[in-house]
Design a protein around this motif. Structure first.
Motif, PDB file in Angstrom:
ATOM      1  N   ILE A 507       7.350 -49.173 -21.547  1.00 29.24           N
ATOM      2  CA  ILE A 507       6.375 -50.252 -21.136  1.00 29.24           C
ATOM      3  C   ILE A 507       7.526 -51.322 -20.584  1.00 29.24           C
ATOM      4  CG2 ILE A 507       4.627 -51.961 -21.426  1.00 29.24           C
ATOM      5  CD1 ILE A 507       3.570 -50.145 -23.637  1.00 29.24           C
ATOM      6  N   PHE A 508       8.188 -51.236 -19.712  1.00 34.72           N
ATOM      7  CA  PHE A 508       9.448 -51.964 -19.290  1.00 34.72           C
ATOM      8  C   PHE A 508       8.904 -53.570 -18.920  1.00 34.72           C
ATOM      9  CE2 PHE A 508      12.471 -53.881 -16.330  1.00 34.72           C
ATOM     10  CZ  PHE A 508      13.634 -53.493 -16.984  1.00 34.72           C
ATOM     11  N   ALA A 509       8.026 -53.280 -17.997  1.00 35.14           N
ATOM     12  CA  ALA A 509       7.527 -54.870 -17.570  1.00 35.14           C
ATOM     13  C   ALA A 509       6.669 -55.246 -18.607  1.00 35.14           C
ATOM     14  CB  ALA A 509       6.777 -54.562 -16.280  1.00 35.14           C
ATOM     15  N   GLY A 510       7.044 -56.571 -19.020  1.00 30.59           N
ATOM     16  CA  GLY A 510       6.559 -57.161 -20.243  1.00 30.59           C
ATOM     17  C   GLY A 510       4.979 -57.441 -20.067  1.00 30.59           C
ATOM     18  N   ILE A 511       4.331 -56.913 -20.605  1.00 28.44           N
ATOM     19  CA  ILE A 511       2.794 -57.188 -20.692  1.00 28.44           C
ATOM     20  C   ILE A 511       2.453 -58.150 -21.726  1.00 28.44           C
ATOM     21  CG2 ILE A 511       0.470 -56.305 -21.332  1.00 28.44           C
ATOM     22  CD1 ILE A 511       1.372 -53.711 -20.530  1.00 28.44           C
ATOM     23  N   LYS A 512       1.622 -59.068 -21.434  1.00 28.82           N
ATOM     24  CA  LYS A 512       1.553 -60.487 -22.310  1.00 28.82           C
ATOM     25  C   LYS A 512       1.229 -60.221 -23.696  1.00 28.82           C
ATOM     26  CE  LYS A 512      -0.725 -64.931 -22.540  1.00 28.82           C
ATOM     27  NZ  LYS A 512      -1.789 -65.953 -21.947  1.00 28.82           N
ATOM     28  N   ALA A 513       1.904 -60.730 -24.751  1.00 30.79           N
ATOM     29  CA  ALA A 513       1.752 -60.417 -26.088  1.00 30.79           C
ATOM     30  C   ALA A 513       0.366 -60.682 -26.251  1.00 30.79           C
ATOM     31  CB  ALA A 513       2.665 -61.220 -26.862  1.00 30.79           C
ATOM     32  N   GLY A 514      -0.300 -59.779 -27.063  1.00 30.45           N
ATOM     33  CA  GLY A 514      -2.011 -60.124 -27.541  1.00 30.45           C
ATOM     34  C   GLY A 514      -2.648 -59.483 -26.740  1.00 30.45           C
ATOM     35  N   THR A 515      -2.155 -58.689 -25.640  1.00 31.39           N
ATOM     36  CA  THR A 515      -2.910 -57.960 -24.616  1.00 31.39           C
ATOM     37  C   THR A 515      -3.122 -56.623 -25.265  1.00 31.39           C
ATOM     38  OG1 THR A 515      -1.933 -58.867 -22.840  1.00 31.39           O
ATOM     39  CG2 THR A 515      -3.069 -56.892 -22.282  1.00 31.39           C
ATOM     40  N   ARG A 516      -4.519 -56.260 -25.498  1.00 37.54           N
ATOM     41  CA  ARG A 516      -4.860 -54.902 -25.990  1.00 37.54           C
ATOM     42  C   ARG A 516      -5.078 -53.984 -24.979  1.00 37.54           C
ATOM     43  NH1 ARG A 516      -4.841 -56.221 -31.664  1.00 37.54           N
ATOM     44  NH2 ARG A 516      -5.664 -54.091 -31.985  1.00 37.54           N
ATOM     45  N   GLY A 517      -4.796 -52.743 -25.325  1.00 36.59           N
ATOM     46  CA  GLY A 517      -5.317 -51.680 -24.453  1.00 36.59           C
ATOM     47  C   GLY A 517      -5.357 -50.220 -25.181  1.00 36.59           C
ATOM     48  N   ALA A 518      -6.090 -49.284 -24.430  1.00 40.06           N
ATOM     49  CA  ALA A 518      -6.764 -48.226 -25.277  1.00 40.06           C
ATOM     50  C   ALA A 518      -5.399 -47.250 -25.240  1.00 40.06           C
ATOM     51  CB  ALA A 518      -7.726 -47.412 -24.509  1.00 40.06           C
ATOM     52  N   VAL A 519      -4.683 -46.653 -26.133  1.00 39.92           N
ATOM     53  CA  VAL A 519      -3.756 -45.967 -26.458  1.00 39.92           C
ATOM     54  C   VAL A 519      -3.935 -44.473 -26.735  1.00 39.92           C
ATOM     55  CG1 VAL A 519      -1.445 -45.720 -27.039  1.00 39.92           C
ATOM     56  CG2 VAL A 519      -1.875 -47.954 -26.258  1.00 39.92           C
TER      57      VAL A 519
END
Length: 636
Positions: A507-519
């Protein structure tokens, strides 16, 4: 004595949140007087709204907001700066307002006995700068600063020339006027981020003050010389780096960064077992020998605690009351529960590790995917008999030589850098898939990189995933590397079915901290996949890029797409924020350039400079020197 310095300098200051508070606003004070006739309607506008706007005789910004009534918007008669900021948050068109913003004029800095004055020779713009502007003082590295009282100046991809050095600093660090440096922006003091361009004022200005902690911090000296005579690592084919080339060393360093990970439980840290039974007693004892504190919840916690020094926590709530969220270094999950994974993950400290039991492929857990990037969190399969063996298992953090790689959302500047470095690698992937949802950007990528790949015998494909199903061009479980180059999880999520055994998702491009995603945690526990977040670089990484460029092995100049003056930084940042340029925008604060100039249009403005571009149209040191010869200077 040194050269005579100007009494005032230009600086692009952030005094609030959003583009309306970046640089000095010189437009109408009332939204009712600000013309919005050329503003494109927002996405999602209804036909009735479009018809009403077309029929309206009032084309002011206030009328625009009354007509389209975006959800959460300020009142239509609010300060135009606040309305423009809202528009930038929502990516509503603000291009027609570019003429109303210019850099502030501020007094020349008066350096203290511990501050060094440097001239900004070049500043290259970064999407991270957009995040600072968009979030304002709430940005994690600004620590809720009141920007109206203490403005920030962004900009961290810089080439700096030393101008004035206090005697004590020169004697202590050997810094001298005339020397040129790049700066490692990730400065830490006693473990706290004091980043250049964030905590400290950055380089979107003509001159900048460098406090002593730039030269002496947790990472050592964050100024890196760009003169070959002052560096080891030769033989070199260049004496030094150009201005743009040096400024671009920082983003290239982020791509080249060596990612370090722990190979054992954190010494003296906090380790938490969830669902451990007496069958896991040996691992709990193993942890107790290393960790400063061992916590037990569920399973046979009470029985284990009678034989090992450990603290029993009855439930998740008691954990949060005890060490607190973000205070656990290692989580050893023995019960295969998605709910436990999701709840416990929020307690991980920076650099924290969670060991997962076996989950079936396709088991999704909602995780803070932004924290994987910004907090360097790791999730590993717990597949070895001892904790030591699990942690010591090698994890790949770079592209697999001769492997297969997907570059997700690669149309931006960092995507181009990733592709260029992959192709220039002595051991590149043998197969590459490049995705981008913007067709013009995708076409540019193909134009730039297909000839290079084919010349090296590398199979490369360029796909718009909106038009072409990835499953039609990629076999399941066949890809070694997924590189996420857009700040969103879902495009990366879509590639999970293609991850091979022991594959890597970055995950190189910084996704905003606190963003939840299904992994898919089954990929981790069953297929041995690694998910990392490559954030920033170390001093050694940046120095490695400088040395590589001096040796002729790395080509940062290939990233330059647009050059421009400091006067047009607001519009340049808007283009970066709205993803309207593929390569890097490089600003030369010393020059009175007429506008932002794409390299493809350089011949219209400076034919002699365009003649010095290389055969592929890339920026060169010769073009830069010719530009500085023919273009007027500011403060001349």
């Amino acid at each position: 004595m040194g050269s005579v310095l100007p009494e005032e300098i230009l600086a692009c200051m952030l005094t609030g949140t959003g583009m309306g508070h970046f640089c000095e606003y010189i437009g109408p004070k009332s939204a009712s007087e600000l013309d919005a006739a050329r503003v494109r309607p927002p996405r999602g506008a209804t036909q009735a709204q479009l018809d009403a706007w077309a029929a309206s005789g009032d084309k002011s910004l206030a009328a625009f907001f009354r007509t389209f009534a975006p959800k959460g918007a300020p009142p239509a008669e609010a300060d135009p700066r606040d309305l423009i900021s809202f528009m930038s948050h929502e990516l509503i068109d603000i291009a027609p307002f570019a003429g109303y913003f210019r850099p502030q004029r501020i007094p020349m800095y008066q350096a203290s006995a511990t501050e060094t004055l440097a001239r900004v020779q070049a500043i290259c713009l970064c999407f991270s700068d957009c995040k600072i502007i968009d979030q304002g003082g709430a940005h994690v590295r600004l620590f809720n600063r009141d920007l109206s009282r203490e403005p920030n100046i962004p900009g961290h991809e810089a080439c700096l020339e030393i101008v004035r050095v206090p005697p004590g600093i020169e004697a202590k660090y050997g810094l001298k006027p005339g020397e040129r440096y790049v700066i490692q922006a990730d400065i830490y003091v006693n473990g706290v981020s004091h980043a250049f361009g964030y905590f400290h004022r950055g380089a979107m200005q003509q001159y900048v003050l460098l406090p002593e902690e730039v030269l002496n911090n947790d990472r050592g000296n964050c100024l890196i010389p760009i003169d070959a005579k002052r560096l080891d690592g030769g033989p070199f084919v260049k004496n030094d780096l150009g201005r743009a080339e040096a400024g671009l060393a920082e983003p290239w360093g982020c791509v080249a960064a060596k990612i370090a990970y722990r190979t054992g439980l954190k010494q003296g840290g906090t380790t938490w077992f969830l669902g451990a039974t007496m069958a896991h007693l040996a691992q709990v004892r193993e942890a107790a020998e290393t960790a400063g504190k061992v916590l037990l919840t569920g399973g046979q916690a009470a029985e284990i605690a009678r034989q090992v020094k450990a603290e029993v926590l009855e439930d998740m709530a008691s954990l949060r009351r005890s060490p607190g969220t973000g205070a656990v270094d290692d989580i050893i999950l023995k019960e295969p529960s998605v709910a436990l994974v999701e709840a416990a993950s929020d307690t991980l400290a920076y650099g924290g590790v969670m060991l997962l039991p076996a989950f079936p492929i396709g088991t999704n857990a909602s995780l803070d995917v932004g924290a994987i990037h910004y907090k360097a969190l790791s999730y590993l399969g717990d597949g070895e008999p001892t904790l030591a063996a699990t942690y010591a298992k090698p994890r790949r953090t770079t592209l697999k030589p001769g492997g297969r790689a997907i570059f997700v959302g690669a149309g931006g500047p960092m995507g181009q850098i990733w592709l260029q470095t992959a192709l220039d690698n002595p051991r590149p992937p043998r197969w590459m898939l490049v995705t981008e949802i913007d067709d013009p950007r995708l076409g540019l990528l193909e134009q730039l990189f297909r000839p290079q790949a084919e010349a090296k015998g590398i199979e490369i494909r360029f796909v718009n995933p909106i038009r072409t199903k990835l499953a039609d061009v990629v076999e399941p479980a066949s890809v070694d590397d997924i590189v996420g180059l857009c700040p969103a999880w879902m495009p990366i999520k879509a590639t999970e079915p293609f991850v091979a055994r022991d594959g890597l998702i970055n995950i190189f491009a910084g996704i905003k901290a606190g963003t939840r995603g299904a992994v898919d945690i089954g990929l981790i526990s069953q297929r041995g996949a690694t998910i990392i977040g490559n954030s920033g670089s170390a001093v050694e990484d940046l120095q490695g890029v400088v040395v590589g460029a001096l040796r002729g092995e790395l080509r940062p100049n290939t990233s330059v797409a647009v050059i421009g003056p400091l006067a047009r930084v607001w519009e340049a940042m808007r283009q970066v924020m709205y993803r309207e340029t593929g390569g890097k925008i490089c600003i030369f604060p010393e020059l009175a350039l007429p506008d932002l100039i794409p390299l493809v249009d350089l011949g219209k403005h400076f034919p002699s400079v365009a003649a010095q571009l290389d055969a592929h149209g890339f920026w060169t040191r010769e073009a830069e020197e010719e530009l500085f010869r023919v273009c007027p200077r500011l403060n001349a």
